[in-house]
Write a protein that holds these residues in place. Structure first.
Motif, mmCIF file in Angstrom:
data_model
loop_
_atom_site.group_PDB
_atom_site.id
_atom_site.type_symbol
_atom_site.label_atom_id
_atom_site.label_comp_id
_atom_site.label_asym_id
_atom_site.label_seq_id
_atom_site.Cartn_x
_atom_site.Cartn_y
_atom_site.Cartn_z
ATOM 1 N N GLN A 87 53.045 -49.948 -8.501
ATOM 2 C CA GLN A 87 52.496 -51.244 -8.098
ATOM 3 C C GLN A 87 53.574 -52.327 -8.105
ATOM 4 N N GLU A 88 54.695 -52.003 -7.430
ATOM 5 C CA GLU A 88 55.848 -52.900 -7.435
ATOM 6 C C GLU A 88 55.725 -54.015 -6.416
ATOM 7 N N SER A 89 54.852 -53.843 -5.419
ATOM 8 C CA SER A 89 54.724 -54.862 -4.378
ATOM 9 C C SER A 89 53.329 -54.815 -3.776
ATOM 10 N N ALA A 90 52.969 -55.898 -3.093
ATOM 11 C CA ALA A 90 51.687 -55.936 -2.391
ATOM 12 C C ALA A 90 51.662 -54.909 -1.271
ATOM 13 N N ALA A 91 52.815 -54.680 -0.626
ATOM 14 C CA ALA A 91 52.884 -53.692 0.448
ATOM 15 C C ALA A 91 52.566 -52.292 -0.068
ATOM 16 N N GLU A 92 53.061 -51.977 -1.262
ATOM 17 C CA GLU A 92 52.745 -50.673 -1.862
ATOM 18 C C GLU A 92 51.251 -50.541 -2.110
ATOM 19 N N ARG A 93 50.650 -51.579 -2.653
ATOM 20 C CA ARG A 93 49.219 -51.524 -2.951
ATOM 21 C C ARG A 93 48.405 -51.338 -1.671
ATOM 22 N N ASP A 94 48.770 -52.068 -0.605
ATOM 23 C CA ASP A 94 48.054 -51.920 0.669
ATOM 24 C C ASP A 94 48.123 -50.483 1.166
ATOM 25 N N PHE A 95 49.310 -49.876 1.038
ATOM 26 C CA PHE A 95 49.465 -48.515 1.531
ATOM 27 C C PHE A 95 48.698 -47.519 0.677
ATOM 28 N N ILE A 96 48.826 -47.619 -0.638
ATOM 29 C CA ILE A 96 48.188 -46.655 -1.533
ATOM 30 C C ILE A 96 46.666 -46.714 -1.414
ATOM 31 N N GLU A 97 46.115 -47.914 -1.328
ATOM 32 C CA GLU A 97 44.656 -48.065 -1.363
ATOM 33 C C GLU A 97 44.007 -48.035 0.018
ATOM 34 N N LYS A 98 44.741 -48.518 1.050
ATOM 35 C CA LYS A 98 44.129 -48.646 2.372
ATOM 36 C C LYS A 98 44.861 -47.878 3.463
ATOM 37 N N GLY A 99 46.080 -47.452 3.184
ATOM 38 C CA GLY A 99 46.869 -46.784 4.205
ATOM 39 C C GLY A 99 47.424 -47.740 5.245
ATOM 40 N N THR A 100 47.484 -49.022 4.912
ATOM 41 C CA THR A 100 47.925 -50.036 5.875
ATOM 42 C C THR A 100 49.189 -50.730 5.368
ATOM 43 N N GLY A 101 49.722 -51.614 6.203
ATOM 44 C CA GLY A 101 50.774 -52.506 5.745
ATOM 45 C C GLY A 101 52.188 -52.074 6.079
ATOM 46 N N ASP A 102 53.132 -52.783 5.462
ATOM 47 C CA ASP A 102 54.544 -52.720 5.811
ATOM 48 C C ASP A 102 55.207 -51.398 5.458
ATOM 49 N N PHE A 103 54.590 -50.614 4.585
ATOM 50 C CA PHE A 103 55.223 -49.354 4.184
ATOM 51 C C PHE A 103 55.333 -48.365 5.341
ATOM 52 N N HIS A 104 54.537 -48.542 6.371
ATOM 53 C CA HIS A 104 54.676 -47.657 7.532
ATOM 54 C C HIS A 104 56.075 -47.772 8.128
ATOM 55 N N GLY A 121 61.880 -41.261 9.466
ATOM 56 C CA GLY A 121 61.479 -40.232 10.426
ATOM 57 C C GLY A 121 60.420 -39.298 9.893
ATOM 58 N N ILE A 122 59.523 -39.809 9.045
ATOM 59 C CA ILE A 122 58.476 -38.987 8.435
ATOM 60 C C ILE A 122 57.138 -39.287 9.092
ATOM 61 N N ASP A 123 56.471 -38.259 9.570
ATOM 62 C CA ASP A 123 55.125 -38.392 10.135
ATOM 63 C C ASP A 123 54.122 -38.350 8.984
ATOM 64 N N ILE A 124 53.395 -39.447 8.776
ATOM 65 C CA ILE A 124 52.439 -39.502 7.660
ATOM 66 C C ILE A 124 51.001 -39.579 8.164
ATOM 67 N N SER A 125 50.774 -39.030 9.345
ATOM 68 C CA SER A 125 49.418 -39.055 9.894
ATOM 69 C C SER A 125 48.433 -38.288 9.020
ATOM 70 N N PHE A 126 48.953 -37.426 8.154
ATOM 71 C CA PHE A 126 48.101 -36.647 7.247
ATOM 72 C C PHE A 126 47.566 -37.471 6.080
ATOM 73 N N TYR A 127 48.152 -38.639 5.833
ATOM 74 C CA TYR A 127 47.905 -39.359 4.579
ATOM 75 C C TYR A 127 46.506 -39.944 4.508
ATOM 76 N N LYS A 128 45.849 -39.706 3.374
ATOM 77 C CA LYS A 128 44.545 -40.290 3.093
ATOM 78 C C LYS A 128 44.692 -41.204 1.878
ATOM 79 N N PRO A 129 44.486 -42.503 2.054
ATOM 80 C CA PRO A 129 44.732 -43.445 0.951
ATOM 81 C C PRO A 129 43.794 -43.236 -0.223
ATOM 82 N N ALA A 130 44.324 -43.494 -1.418
ATOM 83 C CA ALA A 130 43.539 -43.444 -2.666
ATOM 84 C C ALA A 130 44.247 -44.335 -3.677
ATOM 85 N N GLY A 131 43.529 -44.830 -4.646
ATOM 86 C CA GLY A 131 44.084 -45.788 -5.587
ATOM 87 C C GLY A 131 44.668 -45.147 -6.828
ATOM 88 N N MET A 132 44.899 -45.978 -7.834
ATOM 89 C CA MET A 132 45.520 -45.543 -9.076
ATOM 90 C C MET A 132 44.806 -44.374 -9.748
#
Length: 390
Positions: free
Chosen positions: A206-223, A230-241
């Motif tokens: 939980q180092e940044s808001a961008a990390e939290r958006d990605f972990i919990e919603k799969g959205t945000g700047d981490f994409h 060069g990593i395809d993360i279409s498989f990713y399903k977000p989940a929280g702590m």
């Protein structure tokens, strides 16, 4: 036996304040012998202005990145910082070695006696052979693609083996650990947490808001980070702590590092575990690295919220890629500037005994208990300077 005797305006034992009448007695080698009243201490007492304290424990450092000091601009934000770290390759091995030695010298001068050091390479092995600081080496691994888990783990295992040769009981001073929830696949988590002897772990959390958006919603700047890699993360399903914490085991201790976006819901989940619900790990520590947070452009953790929930707080410096210095005192100064109501005693306990407990080194350092060799510091009352006496 020849003794050394120290007296100052205040004496902090790691647990509590003692009066200025107290004298700390050590052997010539720095082993704690006793704390006695001045009237019973005899002659040859060295007297100082300020606070006598045990040496500092730096619970989160990346010594191997010391050659990157000043290379990454400040306040880039988390994603650009990570991309720039990944891109900084190809440095001369002698330059890296000199930077590591200089950084360790700086830690010693700044009163640090022990460190939890993140290692992606074996570049710090030669320096650590000198035995000048106590280390727990956290051999970091990452790999977000399930199919690469075994390969990634074996690469980290090879680094672990190089550190293991430095110690009679390797598992007491070395662990293989996950980098972060956004960079480790479930399969790799399983290999890490089930590695024999892997009882003390750490993770960037939980180092940044961008990390939290990605972990919990799969959205945000981490994409942008995964696109850069060069990593395809279409498989990713977000989940929280709760999801990623579930990978850890009941006999393990875990240091969560940074925690700038840790919120009430996270702490309620953890508190529920302490009240008898299922919480995966036996001991949980929250490491704060405020100067690195400011350097990268992240907020500081909500320390008052952590304190409200009784969190075990410890202090780290992060790396010279994300900090101007490796100084626990400088971290305490920043905390004091933002949270002036937190008492000096509490800050010092985070930086000494709490840190020693987090790294499982409290039998040796962290407090002025008889038989320990915790180092002896003299610190100005306003936390402006520190000098190592032992």
């Amino acid at each position: 036996m020849n003794y050394r005797k120290f007296q100052a305006d205040h004496l902090f034992t790691g647990y509590e304040w003692l009066s200025g009448d107290s004298v700390l007695v050590t052997s010539q080698e720095g082993e704690i012998v006793d704390i006695v009243p001045a009237a019973a201490a005899g002659d040859n007492i060295s007297r100082f202005s300020g606070i006598l304290s045990p040496g500092f424990v730096n619970c989160h450092c990346h010594l191997e990145l010391s050659h990157m000091k000043g290379l990454i601009p400040e306040k880039t934000g988390m994603v650009d910082f990570l991309v720039r770290v990944i891109q900084q390759r190809g440095f001369d091995a002698r330059l890296i070695g000199r930077a590591i030695e200089d950084a360790e010298n700086s830690m010693l001068q700044n009163g640090i006696v022990a460190a939890g050091d993140i290692c992606n390479t074996a570049n710090t092995v030669e320096q650590k052979k000198k035995g000048r600081l106590l280390y727990h080496n956290f051999i970091e691994t990452m790999g977000f693609i399930e199919g690469t888990a075994a390969q990634r783990f074996e690469a980290s295992r090879a680094v672990y083996d190089q550190f293991a040769r430095l110690y009679r009981t390797p598992a007491e001073s070395n662990s293989i650990v996950p980098h972060a929830p956004y960079s480790v696949s479930p399969a790799l988590f399983q290999l890490i947490t089930r590695f024999p002897g892997n009882h003390l772990l750490t993770i960037h959390s939980q180092e940044s808001a961008a990390e939290r958006d990605f972990i919990e919603k799969g959205t945000g700047d981490f994409h942008r980070l995964y696109q850069a890699l060069g990593i395809d993360i279409s498989f990713y399903k977000p989940a929280g702590m709760p999801s990623w914490l579930s990978h850890f085991l009941p006999n393990q201790s875990l240091i969560l590092v940074h925690n700038t976006n840790t919120n009430k819901n996270d702490l309620e989940f953890i508190a529920a575990g302490s009240r008898g619900c299922k919480l995966p790990v036996a001991n949980l520590f929250f490491c704060v690295c405020p100067n690195a947070n400011e350097y990268i452009g992240n907020p500081l953790p909500d320390l008052d919220l952590l304190r409200t929930y009784g969190a075990a707080i410890v202090v780290g410096t992060d790396s010279l890629a994300s900090n101007r210095q490796l100084s626990v005192l400088a971290e305490l100064q920043t905390i004091h500037r933002h949270f002036p109501h937190i008492a000096t005693k509490e800050l010092l306990q985070w930086a000494t005994l709490n840190g020693a407990r987090a790294l499982e080194l409290d039998a040796v350092v962290g407090s002025f208990d008889t038989g320990k060799k915790p180092g002896v510091l003299i610190i100005d009352e306003d936390l402006s300077t520190v000098e190592r006496l032992v």
